[in-house]
Design a protein around this motif. Structure first.
Motif, mmCIF file in Angstrom:
data_model
loop_
_atom_site.group_PDB
_atom_site.id
_atom_site.type_symbol
_atom_site.label_atom_id
_atom_site.label_comp_id
_atom_site.label_asym_id
_atom_site.label_seq_id
_atom_site.Cartn_x
_atom_site.Cartn_y
_atom_site.Cartn_z
ATOM 1 N N LEU A 276 0.853 -1.239 0.387
ATOM 2 C CA LEU A 276 0.269 -0.130 0.013
ATOM 3 C C LEU A 276 1.075 1.450 -0.134
ATOM 4 N N ALA A 277 2.082 1.316 1.057
ATOM 5 C CA ALA A 277 2.761 2.087 1.095
ATOM 6 C C ALA A 277 3.777 2.701 0.118
ATOM 7 N N THR A 278 4.065 1.926 -0.469
ATOM 8 C CA THR A 278 4.988 1.488 -1.908
ATOM 9 C C THR A 278 4.327 2.419 -3.463
ATOM 10 N N GLN A 279 2.210 1.293 -3.575
ATOM 11 C CA GLN A 279 2.104 2.075 -4.462
ATOM 12 C C GLN A 279 1.850 3.541 -4.378
ATOM 13 N N TYR A 280 1.111 3.949 -2.937
ATOM 14 C CA TYR A 280 1.397 5.586 -2.349
ATOM 15 C C TYR A 280 1.898 5.830 -2.862
ATOM 16 N N PHE A 281 3.496 5.969 -2.611
ATOM 17 C CA PHE A 281 4.507 6.918 -2.834
ATOM 18 C C PHE A 281 5.238 6.805 -4.684
ATOM 19 N N ALA A 282 4.150 6.129 -5.212
ATOM 20 C CA ALA A 282 4.648 5.590 -6.539
ATOM 21 C C ALA A 282 3.668 6.865 -7.569
ATOM 22 N N ASP A 283 2.841 6.684 -6.862
ATOM 23 C CA ASP A 283 2.138 7.391 -7.549
ATOM 24 C C ASP A 283 2.748 9.061 -7.599
ATOM 25 N N ARG A 284 2.982 9.361 -6.089
ATOM 26 C CA ARG A 284 3.504 10.952 -6.141
ATOM 27 C C ARG A 284 5.070 11.088 -6.569
ATOM 28 N N ASN A 285 5.601 9.990 -7.056
ATOM 29 C CA ASN A 285 6.914 10.327 -7.787
ATOM 30 C C ASN A 285 7.637 9.895 -6.470
ATOM 31 N N ILE A 286 7.881 8.899 -5.859
ATOM 32 C CA ILE A 286 8.789 8.844 -4.249
ATOM 33 C C ILE A 286 9.600 7.781 -4.790
ATOM 34 N N PHE A 287 10.523 7.472 -4.033
ATOM 35 C CA PHE A 287 11.013 6.377 -3.880
ATOM 36 C C PHE A 287 11.394 6.071 -2.890
ATOM 37 N N CYS A 288 11.351 4.737 -2.671
ATOM 38 C CA CYS A 288 11.242 4.068 -1.119
ATOM 39 C C CYS A 288 11.750 2.658 -1.493
ATOM 40 N N ALA A 289 12.183 2.519 -0.277
ATOM 41 C CA ALA A 289 13.027 0.897 0.419
ATOM 42 C C ALA A 289 12.603 0.151 1.762
ATOM 43 N N GLY A 290 12.797 -0.448 1.997
ATOM 44 C CA GLY A 290 12.234 -0.899 2.606
ATOM 45 C C GLY A 290 13.006 -2.053 3.716
ATOM 46 N N ARG A 291 13.273 -2.469 4.805
ATOM 47 C CA ARG A 291 13.737 -3.622 5.355
ATOM 48 C C ARG A 291 16.124 -3.316 4.477
ATOM 49 N N VAL A 292 15.912 -2.547 4.880
ATOM 50 C CA VAL A 292 17.972 -1.756 4.808
ATOM 51 C C VAL A 292 18.305 -2.125 6.262
ATOM 52 N N THR A 293 19.826 -2.202 6.146
ATOM 53 C CA THR A 293 20.201 -2.598 6.794
ATOM 54 C C THR A 293 20.401 -2.005 8.312
ATOM 55 N N GLN A 294 21.178 -2.124 9.185
ATOM 56 C CA GLN A 294 20.995 -1.281 10.323
ATOM 57 C C GLN A 294 22.221 -0.384 9.736
ATOM 58 N N GLU A 295 23.333 -0.819 9.068
ATOM 59 C CA GLU A 295 24.986 -1.028 8.528
ATOM 60 C C GLU A 295 24.504 0.634 7.872
ATOM 61 N N ASP A 296 23.579 -0.125 6.628
ATOM 62 C CA ASP A 296 23.388 0.754 5.222
ATOM 63 C C ASP A 296 22.617 1.473 5.805
ATOM 64 N N LEU A 297 22.148 1.717 6.826
ATOM 65 C CA LEU A 297 21.547 2.891 6.962
ATOM 66 C C LEU A 297 22.172 3.926 8.005
ATOM 67 N N ASN A 298 22.783 3.374 8.626
ATOM 68 C CA ASN A 298 23.456 4.464 9.478
ATOM 69 C C ASN A 298 24.600 4.918 7.933
ATOM 70 N N ARG A 299 25.254 4.316 7.197
ATOM 71 C CA ARG A 299 26.147 4.862 6.387
ATOM 72 C C ARG A 299 25.662 5.646 5.946
ATOM 73 N N ALA A 300 24.240 5.438 5.218
ATOM 74 C CA ALA A 300 23.377 6.740 4.504
ATOM 75 C C ALA A 300 22.868 7.804 5.631
ATOM 76 N N SER A 301 23.135 7.892 6.321
ATOM 77 C CA SER A 301 23.091 9.097 7.873
ATOM 78 C C SER A 301 24.301 9.865 7.552
ATOM 79 N N LYS A 302 25.659 9.181 7.855
ATOM 80 C CA LYS A 302 26.454 9.363 7.489
ATOM 81 C C LYS A 302 26.694 10.199 6.600
ATOM 82 N N ALA A 303 26.594 9.885 5.089
ATOM 83 C CA ALA A 303 26.834 10.565 4.018
ATOM 84 C C ALA A 303 25.960 11.136 3.906
#
Length: 537
Positions: A276-303
Motif C-alpha cells: 500500500l505504501a509503495t504504491q502510494y509513494f509511486a503515485d507521488r513520484n517518490i522512491f522508497c525502500a524497506g528492510r534496509v540493514t542497520q549498517e547501510d542505514l547508518n552509512r546513509a545517515s553519515k553520508a
C-alpha cells in the motif's frame, strides 16, 4: 613440553601461508561450505582446536586481526618459535620464570629499537603521505589472492580510508560482493551503495534516478498490520465494525501523508514498507525502500546528513539529508541503489566483482586487511621495512645487547634474537629458496650496517626492502611482538594441566514402594554394612 608441542603442530599448519609466495588452505566445514584463504586469523578461527594451550594461539591471532588487521600468521610463528627456543633451557633445568623474565626484557628492548628505527611521515605533504599509504596497502596485499591487482585495490583502500572522518570507523566502509564480471570491474563509491531490498507491488513505477534528492530515513513500519491477538471486540451494529476498519486505514494514511508533507522524495526504512505504501509513494513520484540493514542505514545517515526518525510526527527539514545524485543501477545480476556526490561523505562503499564466490570472499578478507593496515598507518604515522628486514635488525641488536649481560640472561636473550629469524627463514622457504644461504647473507648485511636488508622474493637474494617500498606500519610489528611474547610467557608459566572433575548428580529416588524407602536409608552409598542402591551392587 606437551603444550609447546601442541602449539608447534598448529604453527606448522599456517607457516606455509606466510609471504608473497605463501600457499592457500582449503578448509571444508559444514555440509557444503568451503573457504579458501591464506589469512592466518581466518584459518585459525575455522580450525577446530581442542588443545587448551594451542587455543591461546587462536586468541592471539584474533587479537592481532582485531587490533591491526594484518600480521596474524607472523604473530603465531614468532610465539611458537619463542617456545621452541625455550625448550632446551627448560630441559636443562633453567626455571621457567627466569626464561619469562628475560623474554619480557627482550620484548621491551625490541619496542625501543622499533621506535628508534621507525620512519615517520607526519611532516610529509598530502601527496607524499598518500603515496606512502598506497605502498603500505600493496605490501599487505602481496601475499593475498588479489596480489595481481594490488595496485588497483591498494588505491581503493587508501581512498576509502581517507574519505572517513577523524574517528576512522571501520564500519563506515561497506564492502559488497557481486558474483560475475572481472576483478578489474570492482569500483569504489564515495558515498553509499547497497543492494536493492525486497520490493512490493508498485515498486517499478517509482523513479530510478533523482538529482539532488531529499532523503528521509525511518525506523518504523509502513504497512497494514494483521491483528492476531486474542482480543475480543463486541459490536451491536455493522457500522461499528466499519469504523474499526476505517481506523486502521486512517492510521497508515496519516503516516504516509505526513511523510509526503516533509518534501522528501527518497524514503529508506529499516523495517518493512508494504505494498500500500509503495504504491502510494509511486503515485507521488517518490522512491522508497524497506528492510534496509542497520549498517547501510547508518552509512546513509553519515553520508547524506539525514537523521534516522522513529516517528513521522514533526519531521523538520533539518532532519532530511541530500546528495548530488540518487540512482538505481544494474550491477551484474543484482540491482543496487547508489547515493553519490554526497556533501559530507564520511563513508565509502566498495563493490567487489569476480567469478567464484570463494574468490570474492577471499578478496574481501584481503581488502579488509589492507584497509585496517592503512587505518593504523594514518593514526600511527610511522612505518618500517618488511620482507624480514626489521626482524633481522632486531635480532642483530639483541645479540649485541646480550653480550653486555652476564649469566643465563645472555643465552636467553640470544635465543629470543634467534627466534625472530623465523620470519625471513619462512619467507625464503615458502618461495622455494635455500633459507640457510639467505639468512647467512642477511646476517652479514645487517652486521655491516645495512639496516633494511630483507628477503628478495623476485630475484632470490637480498634487497633493500625500504627502497623496494616494502613497508609495514611500525605498530603492527610492535603489537605482534607484544602478543607473541605474552602468549609464550603464559604457556611457559604453566607447569601442570588439571582437568576439573565435573560434579555428578545423584539419580533421583523413585517414587513410593520399596525403592523409595531404600533411597532414604542411611549408608545407601555403600561402606561398612551399608546397603548399595539397586543397579550398583
Amino acid at each position: 613440553m606437551s603444550n609447546i608441542n601442541a602449539c608447534q603442530f598448529l604453527a606448522d599448519t599456517v607457516s606455509t601461508t606466510l609471504g608473497p609466495r605463501g600457499m592457500d588452505k582449503l578448509i571444508h566445514h559444514g555440509m557444503d561450505r568451503i573457504t579458501i584463504s591464506n589469512d592466518g586469523a581466518t584459518i585459525m578461527k575455522l580450525l577446530d582446536v581442542a588443545h587448551p594451550a594451542a587455543a591461546l594461539l587462536v586468541d592471539i591471532a584474533k587479537s592481532q586481526d582485531a587490533e591491526i588487521g594484518d600480521g596474524t600468521t607472523s604473530v603465531v610463528l614468532i610465539a611458537v618459535e619463542l617456545m621452541k627456543m625455550a625448550k632446551p633451557f627448560i630441559e636443562e633445568g633453567v626455571h621457567p620464570q627466569t626464561v619469562i623474565q628475560n623474554y619480557r626484557l627482550a620484548c621491551q628492548l625490541c619496542q625501543q629499537y622499533i621506535n628508534e628505527m621507525a620512519y615517520s611521515v607526519a611532516d610529509k605533504s598530502d601527496a607524499e603521505r598518500t603515496d606512502l599509504l598506497v605502498k603500505v596497502a600493496q605490501t599487505a596485499m602481496n601475499s593475498k589472492l588479489i596480489a595481481s591487482h594490488r595496485e588497483q585495490f591498494a588505491r581503493m583502500a587508501v581512498e576509502a580510508v581517507q574519505s572517513l572522518d577523524e574517528d576512522l570507523r571501520e564500519d563506515m566502509i561497506g564492502i559488497k560482493q557481486v558474483t560475475g564480471g572481472a576483478m578489474e570491474e570492482s569500483e569504489l563509491i564515495k558515498g553509499v551503495a547497497f543492494k536493492k531490498s525486497f520490493s512490493y507491488a508498485g515498486f517499478e513505477q517509482q523513479p530510478k534516478r533523482i538529482p539532488n534528492p531529499k532523503i528521509c530515513l525511518l525506523n518504523l513500519e509502513l504497512e497494514l498490520k494483521n491483528e492476531n491477538s486474542k482480543a475480543e471486540v463486541r459490536i451491536t451494529n455493522p457500522e461499528q465494525y466499519q469504523s474499526i476498519v476505517d481506523a486502521e486505514w486512517s492510521i497508515i494514511f496519516t503516516k504516509l501523508e505526513k511523510i509526503v508533507a516533509t518534501g522528501a522524495n527518497v524514503i529508506l526504512s529499516r523495517l518493512a514498507i508494504g505494498d500500500l505504501a509503495t504504491q502510494y509513494f509511486a503515485d507521488r513520484n517518490i522512491f522508497c525502500a524497506g528492510r534496509v540493514t542497520q549498517e547501510d542505514l547508518n552509512r546513509a545517515s553519515k553520508a547524506t546528513g539525514a537523521q534516522i526518525q522513529t516517528s513521522v510526527n514533526d519531521i523538520t527539514p533539518s532532519a532530511l539529508g541530500t546528495c548530488g545524485l540518487f540512482e538505481e543501477k544494474q550491477v551484474g545480476a543484482e540491482r543496487y541503489n547508489f547515493f553519490t556526490d554526497c556533501p559530507q561523505a564520511k563513508t565509502a562503499s566498495i563493490i567487489l566483482r569476480g567469478g567464484a564466490s570463494q574468490f570474492i570472499e577471499e578478496a574481501e578478507r584481503s581488502l579488509h586487511d589492507a584497509i585496517m593496515v592503512v587505518r593504523r598507518s594514518v593514526k600511527n604515522k610511522a612505518v618500517v621495512a618488511g620482507a624480514g628486514a626489521i626482524e633481522m635488525e632486531l635480532s642483530k641488536r639483541l645479540r649485541e645487547h646480550s653480550l653486555t649481560i652476564a649469566g643465563k640472561g645472555q643465552l636467553i636473550i640470544s635465543a629470543f634474537a634467534q627466534a625472530l629469524e623465523v620470519i625471513p627463514r619462512q619467507l625464503s622457504q615458502n618461495a622455494g629458496f635455500d633459507a640457510t644461504d639467505i639468512l647467512d647473507q642477511l646476517r652479514q648485511k645487517h652486521f655491516t650496517g645495512f639496516r633494511w636488508a630483507g628477503v628478495d622474493i623476485t630475484n632470490e637474494g637480498v634487497c633493500d626492502a625500504f627502497e623496494r617500498c616494502i613497508w609495514e606500519p611500525s605498530n603492527m610489528k610492535r603489537n605482534a611482538l607484544n602478543a607473541a611474547t605474552e602468549a609464550c610467557c603464559l604457556i611457559l608459566g604453566i607447569d601442570e594441566t588439571i582437568k576439573a572433575p565435573q560434579s555428578e548428580q545423584a539419580p533421583a529416588p523413585p517414587r513410593g514402594g520399596m525403592g523409595g524407602m531404600r533411597g532414604m536409608m542411611p549408608g545407601m552409598r555403600g561402606g561398612r554394612g551399608g546397603m548399595a542402591p539397586r543397579g550398583r551392587r
